[in-house]
Design a protein around this motif. Sequence first.
Motif, PDB file in Angstrom:
ATOM      1  N   ALA A   9       0.833  -1.096  -0.045  1.00 22.74           N
ATOM      2  CA  ALA A   9       0.056   0.084  -0.121  1.00 22.74           C
ATOM      3  C   ALA A   9       0.898   1.353   0.176  1.00 22.74           C
ATOM      4  N   ALA A  10       1.939   1.167   0.738  1.00 25.49           N
ATOM      5  CA  ALA A  10       2.968   2.577   0.814  1.00 25.49           C
ATOM      6  C   ALA A  10       3.551   2.635  -0.788  1.00 25.49           C
ATOM      7  N   LEU A  11       3.825   1.561  -1.300  1.00 22.80           N
ATOM      8  CA  LEU A  11       4.504   1.496  -2.518  1.00 22.80           C
ATOM      9  C   LEU A  11       3.427   2.098  -3.629  1.00 22.80           C
ATOM     10  N   GLY A 233      -6.928   1.306   1.622  1.00 27.55           N
ATOM     11  CA  GLY A 233      -7.383   2.350   1.300  1.00 27.55           C
ATOM     12  C   GLY A 233      -6.742   3.875   1.872  1.00 27.55           C
ATOM     13  N   PRO A 234      -6.800   3.963   3.244  1.00 30.97           N
ATOM     14  CA  PRO A 234      -6.232   5.270   3.992  1.00 30.97           C
ATOM     15  C   PRO A 234      -4.673   5.032   3.709  1.00 30.97           C
ATOM     16  N   ILE A 235      -3.978   3.865   3.881  1.00 29.34           N
ATOM     17  CA  ILE A 235      -2.626   3.907   3.770  1.00 29.34           C
ATOM     18  C   ILE A 235      -2.274   4.514   2.371  1.00 29.34           C
ATOM     19  N   SER A 236      -2.693   3.908   1.299  1.00 26.41           N
ATOM     20  CA  SER A 236      -2.375   4.300   0.094  1.00 26.41           C
ATOM     21  C   SER A 236      -2.548   5.882  -0.061  1.00 26.41           C
ATOM     22  N   GLN A 237      -3.310   6.585   0.733  1.00 29.32           N
ATOM     23  CA  GLN A 237      -3.615   7.988   0.502  1.00 29.32           C
ATOM     24  C   GLN A 237      -2.364   8.765   1.053  1.00 29.32           C
ATOM     25  N   THR A 272       2.353   8.587  11.541  1.00 31.30           N
ATOM     26  CA  THR A 272       1.969   8.058  12.601  1.00 31.30           C
ATOM     27  C   THR A 272       0.619   7.204  12.370  1.00 31.30           C
ATOM     28  N   GLY A 273      -0.408   7.811  12.063  1.00 32.66           N
ATOM     29  CA  GLY A 273      -1.428   7.226  11.621  1.00 32.66           C
ATOM     30  C   GLY A 273      -1.588   5.927  11.043  1.00 32.66           C
ATOM     31  N   VAL A 274      -0.600   5.922   9.699  1.00 30.52           N
ATOM     32  CA  VAL A 274      -0.568   4.823   9.323  1.00 30.52           C
ATOM     33  C   VAL A 274       0.038   3.646   9.864  1.00 30.52           C
ATOM     34  N   VAL A 275       0.929   3.869  10.992  1.00 31.33           N
ATOM     35  CA  VAL A 275       1.508   2.772  11.802  1.00 31.33           C
ATOM     36  C   VAL A 275       0.654   2.450  12.770  1.00 31.33           C
ATOM     37  N   ILE A 276      -0.193   3.326  13.199  1.00 32.11           N
ATOM     38  CA  ILE A 276      -1.482   2.718  13.914  1.00 32.11           C
ATOM     39  C   ILE A 276      -2.262   2.038  13.450  1.00 32.11           C
ATOM     40  N   LEU A 277      -2.714   2.406  12.300  1.00 33.65           N
ATOM     41  CA  LEU A 277      -3.855   1.588  11.318  1.00 33.65           C
ATOM     42  C   LEU A 277      -3.070   0.406  10.904  1.00 33.65           C
ATOM     43  N   GLY A 278      -1.944   0.272  10.665  1.00 36.96           N
ATOM     44  CA  GLY A 278      -1.320  -1.060  10.386  1.00 36.96           C
ATOM     45  C   GLY A 278      -1.313  -2.015  11.540  1.00 36.96           C
ATOM     46  N   PHE A 279      -1.580  -1.478  12.748  1.00 40.18           N
ATOM     47  CA  PHE A 279      -1.620  -2.339  13.973  1.00 40.18           C
ATOM     48  C   PHE A 279      -3.251  -2.643  14.486  1.00 40.18           C
ATOM     49  N   ALA A 280      -4.023  -2.104  13.538  1.00 39.52           N
ATOM     50  CA  ALA A 280      -5.542  -2.103  14.089  1.00 39.52           C
ATOM     51  C   ALA A 280      -5.910  -3.474  13.700  1.00 39.52           C
TER      52      ALA A 280
END
Length: 280
Positions: A9-11, A233-237, A272-280
């Motif tokens: 997603a990050a790529l 979706g969120p991470i790709s943004q 930071t939000g991406v990292v938190i979402l990744g652990f959700a």
Amino acid sequence: MNNLGVLAAALAALCWGSYMVPFKKSGSLNLIQFQALMAVGVGFSGLLISLTLGFPLSFNIYGLASGLLWAVANAIFLQAVVNLGIARAVPIAASLVIILSFLWGGLVFNEMPTGIMVGFLGVGLIILGVVIISTIGSLESQNIKRGLLSAVSAGVIWGSQWVPLKLGQVATRDFFFPVCLGIFVSGLIIFALKKKRFKAEAVGLSLLSGLIWNIGNLLSLVSLSIIGLSKMGPISQMAVLVAVLWGVFYFKEVTKSTARLQVLIGAMILLTGVVILGFA
């Protein structure tokens, strides 16, 4: 395995935040032709990637629907860019994509039954980061209301683009080519309906933009199959951050040190939000 999905997603965000760079370097302002040529680039690169990776050249209706949704949203979004500028239009649309994709995945498709509240926190930080980054630059618009409506409409459609895949439970390898085909056909139809004359400008760079976007498209589908719509979706943004960094440091659209610091702060909150979402 989840880490691979987050990385994909990050790529995808890196590609989606960079695909406008070749076109922008050309200096062309022919956005309608750009969309048509980009659709051609997506179509042909989708064919080559599918043949290379052994993906079936199917006409899956769910994939075609997703491609159509993307093309329609992109055509609407061009009006937002014209009336609001990229610095305002992109974050507005991206925020809607984040919210809609998270709600579709988290609430409708029940992708994170135990981590929904942590997910909300991550999404909230991503949106905050996007807002902070988006407030750089000035707003000069001939029709602000039309621009806002266009940005919101495009964001809602893009945020729902992958719903057909979830509804049809289609595998990535079966979904990729139909999406590309849907974008290809829809992009050419929209160009024909606009009745614009073709100009031999920025052709190669527009096709390159389509290739870059489509690599991100493939990566997003890989991510979607691993971590689901609510996270992908969120991470790709993070593409918003990538696009702003191109504008600030490569195209020198922002020269003030305070604005650059603002981008850095927004980036830290967003990541930071991406990292938190990744652990959700």
